[in-house]
Write a protein that holds these residues in place. Structure first.
Motif, short mmCIF file in Angstrom:
data_model
loop_
_atom_site.label_atom_id
_atom_site.label_comp_id
_atom_site.label_asym_id
_atom_site.label_seq_id
_atom_site.Cartn_x
_atom_site.Cartn_y
_atom_site.Cartn_z
N ALA A 1 -7.80 -13.70 0.15
CA ALA A 1 -8.12 -12.37 -0.36
C ALA A 1 -7.77 -11.29 0.65
N ARG A 2 -8.04 -11.53 1.92
CA ARG A 2 -7.73 -10.51 2.93
C ARG A 2 -6.21 -10.31 3.08
N GLU A 3 -5.45 -11.39 2.93
CA GLU A 3 -4.00 -11.24 2.95
C GLU A 3 -3.54 -10.45 1.73
N ALA A 4 -4.17 -10.69 0.59
CA ALA A 4 -3.83 -9.91 -0.61
C ALA A 4 -4.19 -8.44 -0.43
N MET A 5 -5.32 -8.15 0.22
CA MET A 5 -5.68 -6.76 0.51
C MET A 5 -4.61 -6.09 1.37
N THR A 6 -4.13 -6.81 2.37
CA THR A 6 -3.09 -6.27 3.24
C THR A 6 -1.84 -5.95 2.43
N ALA B 1 -1.56 -22.04 1.03
CA ALA B 1 -0.31 -22.55 1.59
C ALA B 1 0.56 -21.45 2.19
N GLU B 2 0.34 -20.21 1.75
CA GLU B 2 1.14 -19.09 2.24
C GLU B 2 0.66 -18.55 3.59
N LEU B 3 -0.51 -18.95 4.02
CA LEU B 3 -1.11 -18.30 5.19
C LEU B 3 -0.60 -18.82 6.52
N GLY B 4 -0.16 -20.06 6.57
CA GLY B 4 0.32 -20.63 7.82
C GLY B 4 -0.75 -20.78 8.88
N LEU B 5 -1.99 -21.05 8.45
CA LEU B 5 -3.11 -21.17 9.37
C LEU B 5 -3.72 -22.56 9.26
N ARG C 1 -6.53 -23.28 -2.66
CA ARG C 1 -7.46 -22.13 -2.70
C ARG C 1 -6.60 -20.89 -2.87
N ALA C 2 -7.11 -19.90 -3.59
CA ALA C 2 -6.30 -18.73 -3.89
C ALA C 2 -7.17 -17.52 -4.21
N ALA C 3 -6.53 -16.36 -4.14
CA ALA C 3 -7.16 -15.11 -4.52
C ALA C 3 -6.14 -14.27 -5.27
N PRO D 1 -7.80 -1.36 2.77
CA PRO D 1 -8.54 -1.75 3.96
C PRO D 1 -9.13 -3.14 3.83
N VAL D 2 -9.09 -3.90 4.88
CA VAL D 2 -9.59 -5.27 4.87
C VAL D 2 -11.04 -5.27 5.33
N GLY D 3 -11.88 -6.03 4.61
CA GLY D 3 -13.29 -6.11 4.97
C GLY D 3 -13.91 -7.39 4.48
N PRO D 4 -15.19 -7.59 4.74
CA PRO D 4 -15.87 -8.82 4.31
C PRO D 4 -16.00 -8.87 2.80
N ILE D 5 -16.09 -10.10 2.31
CA ILE D 5 -16.28 -10.35 0.87
C ILE D 5 -17.51 -11.24 0.75
N VAL D 6 -18.64 -10.64 0.49
CA VAL D 6 -19.89 -11.39 0.43
C VAL D 6 -20.12 -11.89 -0.99
#
Length: 267
Positions: A55-60, A16-20, A94-96, A65-70
């Motif tokens: 997760a990528r927003e949390a990394m920011t 809900a925080e992402l605005g996407l 959904r959350a991280a 550094p932002v990267g893939p999460i496999v």
């Protein structure tokens, strides 16, 4: 709601925080992520993509550094160097949650709708003494679905356990104790509430003084009943401690395990 049960150095982000919108989130996956989930149904792809966007927003926010999460073994997320995290997704959320590897050894968060487990599931996901406690406390505080809360605590335990052991942890392999917070005013206030026909779940409270939506909160302890040896070189995983909260129709449990020698930071 998740941030309420995490210490301040652990960053949590919900969809809900992402605005996407969903199409943008799915399109933003790294190619290696999209390939891993290419054969899944649309709803599973969406959950996968949303959790990683969180997760990528949390990394920011962490300044990492932002990267893939496999996906690794047993579906465990494989985090970029320097980051420790956990993902969760359920109907409508959904959350991280992420922390720095220097301050967090492992994380486990699980969120579920605050509703009862299906008939017969409690006995399948709990030890006999846990099930007995859930049924007993449910008589005293029926507004809380203790069976679903226990389930989230078990799931959070597994999520914190597996990255450090690479071993399965069954529902019967950890004994969970759930301790509700005392209402404001302490034990006597709680006794007065019950005497006046109100239970503790109706005495809404949290540490943020935002009582409009909080139903209940408390602490959890998860005692490991199997071989506790870890593979990361750290101490044995004998016992986990965490927090839980019920808010806005969801129940969430969180466990934060610190590296050896690092004092915990309470939420």
């Amino acid at each position: 709601m998740i941030h309420e049960i995490l210490p301040p150095d652990v960053v949590s982000v919900t969809d809900a925080e992402l605005g996407l919108d969903e199409s943008a989130v799915v399109a933003a996956m790294y190619p290696v992520e999209a390939e891993q989930i290419s054969n899944a149904v649309a709803s599973r792809r969406a959950d996968f993509a949303w959790a990683r966007a969180c997760a990528r927003e949390a990394m920011t926010r962490l300044g990492s550094p932002v990267g893939p999460i496999v996906r690794g073994g047993k579906g465990m997320p494989v985090w970029p160097p320097g980051v420790v995290g956990t993902l969760t997704h359920t109907d409508g959320l959904r959350a991280a949650a992420l922390g720095s590897a220097g301050r967090v050894r492992s994380l486990g968060v699980d969120v579920e709708p605050h509703e009862p487990l299906a008939a017969g599931v409690l006995d399948a996901v709990s030890l006999p003494e846990e099930a007995a406690w859930v049924r007993a406390v449910g008589v005293e505080l029926p507004s809380v679905h203790w069976d679903k809360l226990l389930f989230t605590a078990k799931e959070a335990t597994y999520k914190a356990w597996f990255p450090l052991t690479r071993r399965w942890l069954g529902f019967a392999d950890a004994h969970v104790t759930l301790v509700p917070d005392l209402p404001r005013g302490g034990a006597q206030a709680g006794a007065d509430d019950r005497a006046n026909g109100r239970d503790s779940a109706d005495n809404k409270h949290d540490n943020n003084d935002d009582d409009s939506h909080t139903v209940f909160a408390g602490a959890l302890r998860s005692r490991i009943l199997v071989d506790p040896r870890a593979v990361d070189g750290g101490p044995d995983l004998v016992e986990f401690h965490g927090r839980w909260v019920i808010r806005d129709g969801y129940v969430a449990s969180a466990i934060v395990l610190r590296p050896a020698g690092l004092d915990s930071v309470d939420p």
